[in-house]
Design a protein around this motif. Structure first.
Motif, PDB file in Angstrom:
ATOM      1  N   ASP A  37       0.849  -1.209   0.000  1.00 20.62           N
ATOM      2  CA  ASP A  37       0.000   0.000   0.000  1.00 20.62           C
ATOM      3  C   ASP A  37       0.877   1.248   0.000  1.00 20.62           C
ATOM      4  O   ASP A  37       0.599   2.230  -0.679  1.00 20.62           O
ATOM      5  CB  ASP A  37      -0.892   0.043   1.254  1.00 20.62           C
ATOM      6  CG  ASP A  37      -2.125  -0.846   1.123  1.00 20.62           C
ATOM      7  OD1 ASP A  37      -2.459  -1.242  -0.003  1.00 20.62           O
ATOM      8  OD2 ASP A  37      -2.757  -1.136   2.164  1.00 20.62           O
ATOM      9  N   PHE A  38       1.936   1.200   0.809  1.00 19.04           N
ATOM     10  CA  PHE A  38       2.837   2.355   0.950  1.00 19.04           C
ATOM     11  C   PHE A  38       3.527   2.659  -0.390  1.00 19.04           C
ATOM     12  O   PHE A  38       3.628   3.812  -0.808  1.00 19.04           O
ATOM     13  CB  PHE A  38       3.869   2.020   2.033  1.00 19.04           C
ATOM     14  CG  PHE A  38       4.831   3.119   2.355  1.00 19.04           C
ATOM     15  CD1 PHE A  38       4.407   4.297   2.943  1.00 19.04           C
ATOM     16  CD2 PHE A  38       6.183   2.972   2.084  1.00 19.04           C
ATOM     17  CE1 PHE A  38       5.307   5.308   3.255  1.00 19.04           C
ATOM     18  CE2 PHE A  38       7.085   3.975   2.393  1.00 19.04           C
ATOM     19  CZ  PHE A  38       6.644   5.143   2.982  1.00 19.04           C
ATOM     20  N   TYR A  60       9.470   3.500   5.836  1.00 17.01           N
ATOM     21  CA  TYR A  60       8.321   2.723   6.326  1.00 17.01           C
ATOM     22  C   TYR A  60       8.632   2.104   7.703  1.00 17.01           C
ATOM     23  O   TYR A  60       7.851   2.219   8.646  1.00 17.01           O
ATOM     24  CB  TYR A  60       8.018   1.644   5.284  1.00 17.01           C
ATOM     25  CG  TYR A  60       6.958   0.642   5.652  1.00 17.01           C
ATOM     26  CD1 TYR A  60       5.621   1.009   5.738  1.00 17.01           C
ATOM     27  CD2 TYR A  60       7.290  -0.699   5.874  1.00 17.01           C
ATOM     28  CE1 TYR A  60       4.641   0.072   6.054  1.00 17.01           C
ATOM     29  CE2 TYR A  60       6.315  -1.638   6.187  1.00 17.01           C
ATOM     30  CZ  TYR A  60       5.002  -1.240   6.271  1.00 17.01           C
ATOM     31  OH  TYR A  60       4.040  -2.158   6.591  1.00 17.01           O
ATOM     32  N   PHE A  61       9.818   1.511   7.836  1.00 18.71           N
ATOM     33  CA  PHE A  61      10.178   0.877   9.109  1.00 18.71           C
ATOM     34  C   PHE A  61      10.331   1.927  10.218  1.00 18.71           C
ATOM     35  O   PHE A  61       9.973   1.669  11.370  1.00 18.71           O
ATOM     36  CB  PHE A  61      11.474   0.057   8.968  1.00 18.71           C
ATOM     37  CG  PHE A  61      11.316  -1.166   8.094  1.00 18.71           C
ATOM     38  CD1 PHE A  61      10.158  -1.935   8.134  1.00 18.71           C
ATOM     39  CD2 PHE A  61      12.330  -1.574   7.226  1.00 18.71           C
ATOM     40  CE1 PHE A  61       9.993  -3.061   7.328  1.00 18.71           C
ATOM     41  CE2 PHE A  61      12.177  -2.697   6.425  1.00 18.71           C
ATOM     42  CZ  PHE A  61      11.010  -3.438   6.474  1.00 18.71           C
ATOM     43  N   ASN A  62      10.860   3.111   9.858  1.00 15.64           N
ATOM     44  CA  ASN A  62      10.990   4.183  10.874  1.00 15.64           C
ATOM     45  C   ASN A  62       9.625   4.573  11.446  1.00 15.64           C
ATOM     46  O   ASN A  62       9.469   4.762  12.648  1.00 15.64           O
ATOM     47  CB  ASN A  62      11.629   5.439  10.272  1.00 15.64           C
ATOM     48  CG  ASN A  62      13.113   5.254  10.079  1.00 15.64           C
ATOM     49  OD1 ASN A  62      13.700   4.347  10.669  1.00 15.64           O
ATOM     50  ND2 ASN A  62      13.729   6.074   9.253  1.00 15.64           N
ATOM     51  N   GLU A  63       8.647   4.695  10.542  1.00 12.71           N
ATOM     52  CA  GLU A  63       7.291   5.057  10.995  1.00 12.71           C
ATOM     53  C   GLU A  63       6.711   3.952  11.873  1.00 12.71           C
ATOM     54  O   GLU A  63       6.054   4.223  12.877  1.00 12.71           O
ATOM     55  CB  GLU A  63       6.360   5.303   9.791  1.00 12.71           C
ATOM     56  CG  GLU A  63       6.748   6.484   8.935  1.00 12.71           C
ATOM     57  CD  GLU A  63       6.601   7.813   9.647  1.00 12.71           C
ATOM     58  OE1 GLU A  63       5.476   8.248   9.845  1.00 12.71           O
ATOM     59  OE2 GLU A  63       7.628   8.405  10.020  1.00 12.71           O
ATOM     60  N   LEU A  64       6.972   2.708  11.495  1.00 10.96           N
ATOM     61  CA  LEU A  64       6.478   1.581  12.304  1.00 10.96           C
ATOM     62  C   LEU A  64       7.078   1.611  13.701  1.00 10.96           C
ATOM     63  O   LEU A  64       6.397   1.330  14.691  1.00 10.96           O
ATOM     64  CB  LEU A  64       6.842   0.240  11.648  1.00 10.96           C
ATOM     65  CG  LEU A  64       6.049  -0.173  10.409  1.00 10.96           C
ATOM     66  CD1 LEU A  64       6.660  -1.425   9.796  1.00 10.96           C
ATOM     67  CD2 LEU A  64       4.588  -0.443  10.757  1.00 10.96           C
ATOM     68  N   THR A  74       0.578   4.558   5.244  1.00  8.00           N
ATOM     69  CA  THR A  74       0.371   4.245   3.824  1.00  8.00           C
ATOM     70  C   THR A  74      -0.595   5.206   3.141  1.00  8.00           C
ATOM     71  O   THR A  74      -0.688   5.219   1.915  1.00  8.00           O
ATOM     72  CB  THR A  74      -0.221   2.827   3.685  1.00  8.00           C
ATOM     73  OG1 THR A  74      -1.476   2.786   4.391  1.00  8.00           O
ATOM     74  CG2 THR A  74       0.695   1.778   4.305  1.00  8.00           C
ATOM     75  N   ASN A  75      -1.334   5.979   3.957  1.00  5.29           N
ATOM     76  CA  ASN A  75      -2.431   6.837   3.441  1.00  5.29           C
ATOM     77  C   ASN A  75      -3.531   6.011   2.770  1.00  5.29           C
ATOM     78  O   ASN A  75      -4.223   6.496   1.859  1.00  5.29           O
ATOM     79  CB  ASN A  75      -1.938   7.911   2.454  1.00  5.29           C
ATOM     80  CG  ASN A  75      -1.113   8.977   3.132  1.00  5.29           C
ATOM     81  OD1 ASN A  75      -0.017   9.270   2.697  1.00  5.29           O
ATOM     82  ND2 ASN A  75      -1.623   9.549   4.209  1.00  5.29           N
ATOM     83  N   GLU A  83     -10.663   1.177  -1.441  1.00  7.14           N
ATOM     84  CA  GLU A  83      -9.551   1.882  -0.785  1.00  7.14           C
ATOM     85  C   GLU A  83      -9.891   3.355  -0.646  1.00  7.14           C
ATOM     86  O   GLU A  83     -10.330   3.986  -1.610  1.00  7.14           O
ATOM     87  CB  GLU A  83      -8.273   1.757  -1.635  1.00  7.14           C
ATOM     88  CG  GLU A  83      -7.615   0.424  -1.488  1.00  7.14           C
ATOM     89  CD  GLU A  83      -6.257   0.370  -2.163  1.00  7.14           C
ATOM     90  OE1 GLU A  83      -5.810   1.390  -2.723  1.00  7.14           O
ATOM     91  OE2 GLU A  83      -5.658  -0.711  -2.126  1.00  7.14           O
ATOM     92  N   PHE A  84      -9.669   3.890   0.535  1.00  5.29           N
ATOM     93  CA  PHE A  84      -9.905   5.316   0.800  1.00  5.29           C
ATOM     94  C   PHE A  84      -8.590   5.976   1.167  1.00  5.29           C
ATOM     95  O   PHE A  84      -7.770   5.392   1.880  1.00  5.29           O
ATOM     96  CB  PHE A  84     -10.907   5.482   1.948  1.00  5.29           C
ATOM     97  CG  PHE A  84     -12.312   5.137   1.540  1.00  5.29           C
ATOM     98  CD1 PHE A  84     -13.208   6.128   1.166  1.00  5.29           C
ATOM     99  CD2 PHE A  84     -12.722   3.816   1.473  1.00  5.29           C
ATOM    100  CE1 PHE A  84     -14.488   5.813   0.749  1.00  5.29           C
ATOM    101  CE2 PHE A  84     -14.003   3.487   1.060  1.00  5.29           C
ATOM    102  CZ  PHE A  84     -14.893   4.491   0.698  1.00  5.29           C
ATOM    103  N   PHE A  85      -8.420   7.207   0.698  1.00  6.25           N
ATOM    104  CA  PHE A  85      -7.281   7.994   1.156  1.00  6.25           C
ATOM    105  C   PHE A  85      -7.550   8.398   2.606  1.00  6.25           C
ATOM    106  O   PHE A  85      -8.662   8.845   2.935  1.00  6.25           O
ATOM    107  CB  PHE A  85      -7.115   9.251   0.281  1.00  6.25           C
ATOM    108  CG  PHE A  85      -6.055  10.174   0.801  1.00  6.25           C
ATOM    109  CD1 PHE A  85      -4.717   9.957   0.494  1.00  6.25           C
ATOM    110  CD2 PHE A  85      -6.387  11.233   1.639  1.00  6.25           C
ATOM    111  CE1 PHE A  85      -3.736  10.793   1.004  1.00  6.25           C
ATOM    112  CE2 PHE A  85      -5.405  12.073   2.148  1.00  6.25           C
ATOM    113  CZ  PHE A  85      -4.081  11.847   1.834  1.00  6.25           C
TER     114      PHE A  85
END
Ligand SMILES: C[S@@+](CC[C@H](N)C(=O)[O-])C[C@H]1O[C@@H](n2cnc3c(N)ncnc32)[C@H](O)[C@@H]1O
Length: 291
Positions: A37-38, A60-64, A74-75, A83-85
């Motif tokens: 998704d990201f 991505y891992f930093n945000e996790l 992922t927005n 799928e919604f933003f």
């Protein structure tokens, strides 16, 4: 260069405890799907990551590691197969809210007449209203969605653009900044839906997962304990004014508070007042009609 499954496997194994604390039920597959998704696309198993994909995986891992909810990283929010933003201005669409949409779609099937007026209070990402319009493709619906947060409304508008092709040309969509149904026309709506904020700020605080409290908008979640009942009294009196006779209201609510809200609703000129349970047998939706 590494393959994605190896990278995700290593990250998961090193951070398992904190990941499970922030993301209950998370596993390597969910991490991989969410990374797709990201990225906005999928990578085949065993493929080496490109340089830019590796950079993105680091971000991505930093945000996790900060515990940011997956949908905000992922927005992307998934709701009713679409799928919604989403961003931090809106609540992340919840699976349990799909039940409210099902009830609304079933009800719309019973309404005759060429056009149907549907209203929503607190549209957030727009997931409820836009899904109803998409699921009722054979009906002409004039939908008005109100929302108190201007930044949330921008997200709803973005999702309308994204899902525009799922909504028939004969239907119309209006989004507006509003406090519940303030100033709206009398006897206008055939159906009003809402998933309003329904958590008591103090009493229920401990029941809310820390990640939700930290990242999701408080405006979408909480009502101060002291004004909880009066907030819904005002809401119900606006509903009473704005529904057509026989018009229906469907509202998601808190399992611990719906019985009291049902009592409050019975002080108005509503009929067929009932609480509907969700798939896990918890009180989930308050439903009534205007007499
Ligand atoms: C629980 S969220 C639901 C969002 C979306 N409908 C969903 O189901 O994912 C409640 C929404 O109501 C909005 N809201 C809060 N107070 C409001 C009010 N007084 N009038 C209109 N909207 C309000 C919040 O900003 C938030 O977007």
């Amino acid at each position: 260069m590494q393959t994605l499954d190896k990278l995700i496997g290593q990250f998961f194994n090193h951070n398992e405890e904190s990941l499970l604390n922030n993301y209950p039920g998370i596993n390597k597959n969910i991490l991989q799907e969410s990374f797709f998704d990201f990225l906005g696309y999928e990578i085949g198993p065993g493929c080496l990551l490109s340089y830019s994909e590796s950079e993105k995986s680091t971000k991505y891992f930093n945000e996790l590691q900060k515990g940011v909810p997956l949908s905000y990283i992922t927005n992307v929010g998934h709701f009713y197969g679409r799928e919604f933003f989403v961003n931090e201005s809106v609540l992340i669409p919840r699976f349990e809210t799909e039940g409210l949409v099902e009830l609304a779609v079933e009800h719309i099937k019973t309404i005759s007449g060429p056009r149907i007026n549907v209203g929503e209070i607190g549209v957030g990402s727009g997931c409820i209203g836009l899904t109803i319009l998409s699921e009722c493709f054979d009906r002409s619906i004039d939908f008005r969605g109100g929302e108190i947060s201007e930044s949330a409304l921008m997200v709803a508008r973005k999702n309308y653009q994204k899902l525009n092709f799922c909504i028939p040309d004969s239907s119309s969509v209006t989004f507006l900044v509003n406090d519940r149904l303030e100033g709206e026309d009398e006897c206008h709506y055939d159906l009003i839906v809402s998933n309003p904020p329904y958590i008591k700020k103090d009493q229920d605080e401990n029941l809310v997962h820390h990640q939700v409290r930290e990242f999701e908008p408080a405006l979408a979640l909480f009502i101060e304990d002291g004004v909880y009942e009066s907030w819904f009294v005002e809401l119900f009196s606006q509903i009473e004014r704005c529904l057509k006779p026989d018009g229906k209201f469907l509202m998601e609510g808190h399992e611990n508070h719906l019985v009291r809200l049902k009592e409050i609703a019975s002080e108005f000129s509503f009929k067929e007042i009932e609480i509907i349970k969700d798939l896990s047998s918890r009180d989930r939706v308050l439903s009534f009609r205007k007499s």
